[in-house]
Design an enzyme around this catalytic site. Structure first.
Site: not given
Ligand code: IPE
Ligand code: IPE
Ligand code: MG
Length: 252
Positions: A21, A38, A132
């Site tokens: 995240d 990303h 792995l």
């Molecule tokens: C969880 O992250 C999903 C992934 C890392 C793929 P999100 O950023 O989508 O989660 P929420 O919405 O903050 O809980």
């Molecule tokens: C995690 O990073 C990647 C995915 C959920 C695909 P985020 O895109 O959720 O990044 P934040 O949480 O908005 O910073």
């Molecule tokens: Mg996120």
């Protein structure tokens, strides 16, 4: 002492699950578009996958795209799908060389066809590997997985393949997407959020949770080692008392 040296190789988790995240926030902090985050996140994926393989982790599950992530702006979803295809295409030879076997969990049929094709091909190319196990959770959510398992169970029961009274934890597990993998002992979430966001709810029942404020694009091998060290300092009691645990080996 070097942090890597401090890790006890005899007490590693077999399976690590990671909620990657913070890509978007990391990019925004740098005045960049979320998609830039990303892209940078892929470099962390590569490093953590290799780090886990080198140290001898057997299973690594990465939460890459949730069912709920479909609700993001269309441009971001498209960019993520494109990134997925390009990354798999670029990395598959490296996975093969490093003896890494690719698996995918989630509602794969909901992904664009080109993603499905690329994933199927990469799975085939790495199928003979026995190092792995890298499990990508794509268009995945735990409630979806559990409901799907319940549907299949009900169908089998109706067809007389199993009796409701015979269903136990093991039977139920065998209906999940993760049937062939052991449950994760360690779950890591980056970027300072304290929730599991519909990730492996059933499988994480007794996992140790490790939360770090570090955003995913900055989570690299030393951060992984920190998490492992933290994990090794914990006492996993599974309902027993501390005294009971200390007289029986924890990681038998
Ligand atoms: C969880 O992250 C999903 C992934 C890392 C793929 P999100 O950023 O989508 O989660 P929420 O919405 O903050 O809980
Ligand atoms: C995690 O990073 C990647 C995915 C959920 C695909 P985020 O895109 O959720 O990044 P934040 O949480 O908005 O910073
Ligand atoms: Mg996120």
């Amino acid at each position: 002492m070097d942090i890597l040296q401090s890790i006890d190789r005899t007490r590693l988790p077999k399976h690590i699950a990671i909620i990657m995240d913070g890509n978007g926030r990391w990019a925004k902090e740098r005045g960049q578009d979320r998609v830039y985050g990303h892209h940078e996140g892929v470099l962390s994926v590569r490093e953590i996958v290799n780090g886990c393989a080198e140290i001898g982790i057997q299973y690594l599950t990465l939460y890459a795209f949730s069912t709920e992530n479909w609700n993001r702006p269309k441009e971001e979803v498209n960019a993520l799908m494109e990134l997925l295809v390009n990354t798999i295409r670029k990395e598959v030879e490296e996975l093969k060389k490093n003896n890494i076997k690719l698996h995918v969990i989630g509602d794969i049929e909901s992904l664009p066809e080109v993603c499905q094709r690329e994933l199927a091909e990469a799975k085939e190319i790495t199928a003979g590997n026995n190092g792995l196990n890298l499990i990508l959770a794509l268009s995945y959510s735990s409630r979806w997985e559990i409901v799907e398992a319940a549907k299949k169970l009900a169908k089998d029961a109706m067809e007389g393949k199993l009796k409701p009274e015979d269903i136990d934890d093991k039977t139920f597990h065998s209906y999940l997407n993760t049937a062939e993998f052991p449950d994760p002992e360690l779950m890591i979430r980056t970027s300072g959020e304290y929730r599991i966001s519909n990730f492996l709810v059933y499988q994480l029942a007794y996992a140790e949770f490790y939360f770090t404020p570090v955003h995913w694009p900055e989570f690299r091998k030393p951060n992984l080692y920190e998490a492992l060290l933290d994990y090794q300092q914990r006492e996993r009691r599974f309902g027993k008392t501390s005294e009971q645990i200390q007289t029986t080996p924890q990681h038998a």
